[in-house]
Design a protein around this motif. Structure first.
Motif: not given
Ligand code: HEC
Ligand code: HEC
Ligand code: HEC
Ligand code: HEC
Ligand code: HEC
Length: 396
Positions: A48, A52, A56, A128-133, A136-137
């Motif tokens: 990714n 964001e 991590q 807060n974006a869902n990195l697993d999707s 990402a937004k």
């Protein structure tokens, strides 16, 4: 027989292929059509490219970078100009503001969609974006001069040598297949790609952006003090500049005093590695007012520290009163009215002076709906960026 030019071009191409095969031998070709695309067999997180995701594991770099202007380089004031220019010219601008292949526009609809996204999401990143999707937004281009712009090519990481370890070249680690250490990250040349225009664009002998050249002429380059030494102290990703009052203040020595009965202000550029200010967009206003017994203003003086250019029969330079490294300038409140009791000096910084008029003239034209909102937002921001750098009174 092959002519010389063709021969050369074949040689250069062949060399280019060799260098790419070697994995950017010491960053040669690093900025030619940069792309992060790869087919590495890594975890989704390692693949990714969003800041964001890097955050991590590289939290401190993210926390400072997100406050810097690099994180805001895909800005309202930039892309609000694109519908007028078209996506092709827009991509030319992205060469510095969001240069990765996957950040560029594929066409007009892609560009227009991006304007409406920026309208709703002024910030180019979202912790807060869902990195697993799968997505990402926000698209990567919205994070501007993002981590991957400086550190990733074909999925592989490039960075400076580890602290207290001079090992250069490829270093194997558990995560993202290791990284390549290059000394180039510690040198001013790394910033030149985006902070120096070529000499062929010179106006009155100087390109509009001449920061690296100005630095080369200064004491700092002779002492080995690189851009990073001031703008990334201890490798922090702060990238502070003229928009930061304290950072700008520590670059200058400012004295007021009385000499031969006249109040004067003296500014010396002591800790700035290039012109103050470098570039044509900021303006520094120096002013003095003579004050009477009840504090009433009896006389006003004004000076400007700026490089001013205008367009008319090609680009022209109107004035260049900037301070070069180690240069001093004195401002004297001469011929004060007899009733003057004191003189107050003020230094005001207008970081986005040039853009104020650009945005205003764009708003005076017919703009595409999203572009209008974005340019208005950019104009409002320029005003909040102004600040008073210094103010002091001299008794006469
Ligand atoms: C899962 C954790 C993880 C993620 C996610 C991650 N990294 Fe790393 N990164 C590491 C580790 C561990 C190292 C090795 C540090 C060492 O051994 O010195 C490293 C090393 C690096 C280095 C080299 C540092 C140096 O000393 O020169 C760079 C640059 C880097 N990463 C950039 C990135 C970027 C950019 C991203 C996001 C696109 C990213 N990393 C995502 C864990 C991660
Ligand atoms: C404008 C280019 C640029 C951007 C954007 C950028 N970096 Fe860096 N980074 C550098 C440079 C240059 C250095 C080396 C600085 C030095 O040696 O003084 C560095 C150093 C590093 C290191 C090594 C740090 C250490 O203490 O040894 C890591 C890890 C890293 N960056 C990660 C990131 C991450 C994560 C992001 C995004 C949040 C990011 N960088 C954004 C240019 C950049
Ligand atoms: C990929 C292009 C790129 C690279 C590489 C790059 N920059 Fe920048 N930099 C930009 C852009 C674009 C902006 C303007 C961001 C904005 O405000 O829209 C900027 C802004 C800045 C600013 C903030 C200026 C202000 O007005 O406050 C500083 C300081 C800076 N860069 C320093 C550096 C240094 C030091 C390096 C090298 C380590 C570097 N940059 C590398 C593109 C780049
Ligand atoms: C060679 C690199 C480069 C290119 C190409 C470039 N810029 Fe910039 N731009 C910069 C830098 C560096 C800054 C920050 C300068 C500063 O304030 O010192 C900047 C700042 C800006 C700003 C003000 C800060 C912001 O983001 O709101 C705008 C607007 C802007 N550029 C628009 C454009 C447009 C439009 C184009 C294309 C016509 C363009 N730029 C092409 C490097 C570049
Ligand atoms: C000795 C410290 C020092 C060095 C070295 C240095 N700078 Fe700066 N820089 C500053 C200070 C202080 C400011 C804020 C005052 C100003 O704008 O001149 C600044 C401002 C800037 C700005 C914002 C200017 C603007 O007009 O918006 C950019 C961009 C920048 N520097 C890039 C660089 C680059 C690229 C290098 C290396 C070639 C470099 N700097 C070297 C101290 C330094």
């Amino acid at each position: 027989m092959m002519n010389n030019a063709l021969m050369k071009s074949i040689l250069v191409t062949a060399l280019g292929v060799l260098l790419i095969a070697a994995g950017y031998a010491d960053l040669d070709g690093y900025w030619d059509k940069p792309s992060t695309k790869s087919n590495h067999d890594w975890s989704a997180l390692e693949k990714n490219m969003r800041p964001e995701a890097c955050a991590q594991c590289h939290e401190s770099q993210f926390n400072t970078w997100k406050l810097s202007r690099h994180s805001k380089a895909y800005s309202s004031g930039l892309i609000g100009q694109f519908p007028d220019m078209g996506h092709g010219q827009g991509n030319d601008c992205l060469r510095c503001h969001a240069p990765l292949d996957e950040q560029l526009y594929s066409g007009e609809p892609d560009m227009l969609k991006s304007l409406s996204i920026l309208r709703k999401h002024p910030q180019g990143f979202d912790l807060n974006a869902n990195l697993d999707s799968p997505e990402a937004k926000l698209p990567l281009r919205h994070s501007g001069v993002s981590c991957a712009v400086c550190h990733v090519r074909s999925g592989n990481r490039f960075g400076p040598p580890r602290k207290n370890d001079n090992t250069l070249g490829f270093i194997k680690t558990e995560t993202h297949g290791g990284f390549t250490a290059s000394k180039k990250f510690e040198q001013s040349g790394f910033c030149a790609e985006c902070h120096q225009f070529p000499q062929r664009y010179a106006i009155n002998g100087k390109p509009l952006e001449n920061t690296v050249f100005e630095w080369q002429q200064s004491r700092f380059s002779k002492q080995g003090k690189q851009c990073q030494g001031c703008h990334m102290p201890d490798r922090q990703h702060t990238f502070k500049g003229i928009h930061d009052k304290d950072f700008t203040r520590q670059g200058l020595d400012i004295q007021v005093n009385k000499k031969h009965g006249l109040a004067q202000l003296k500014i010396t550029s002591t800790n700035i590695g290039h012109a103050f200010p470098t570039y044509v967009t900021p303006k520094v206003l120096v002013s003095a007012v003579a004050l009477g017994k009840r504090g009433e203003v009896l006389k006003t003086w004004r000076w400007e520290i700026v490089r001013e250019v205008f367009y008319g029969n090609g680009w022209q330079e109107k004035q260049d009163t900037r301070l070069m490294p180690d240069e001093s300038r004195r401002y004297v409140a001469d011929n004060p009215p007899k009733a003057s009791q004191s003189v107050r000096f003020d230094i005001k910084v207008v970081p986005d002076n040039f853009y104020k008029s650009v945005y205003q003239s764009l708003l005076d034209d017919d703009l595409q709906a999203d572009a209008k909102v974005l340019i208005q937002r950019a104009l409002d921001e320029t005003h909040t960026n102004d600040y008073v750098l210094f103010s002091d009174v001299v008794k006469l």
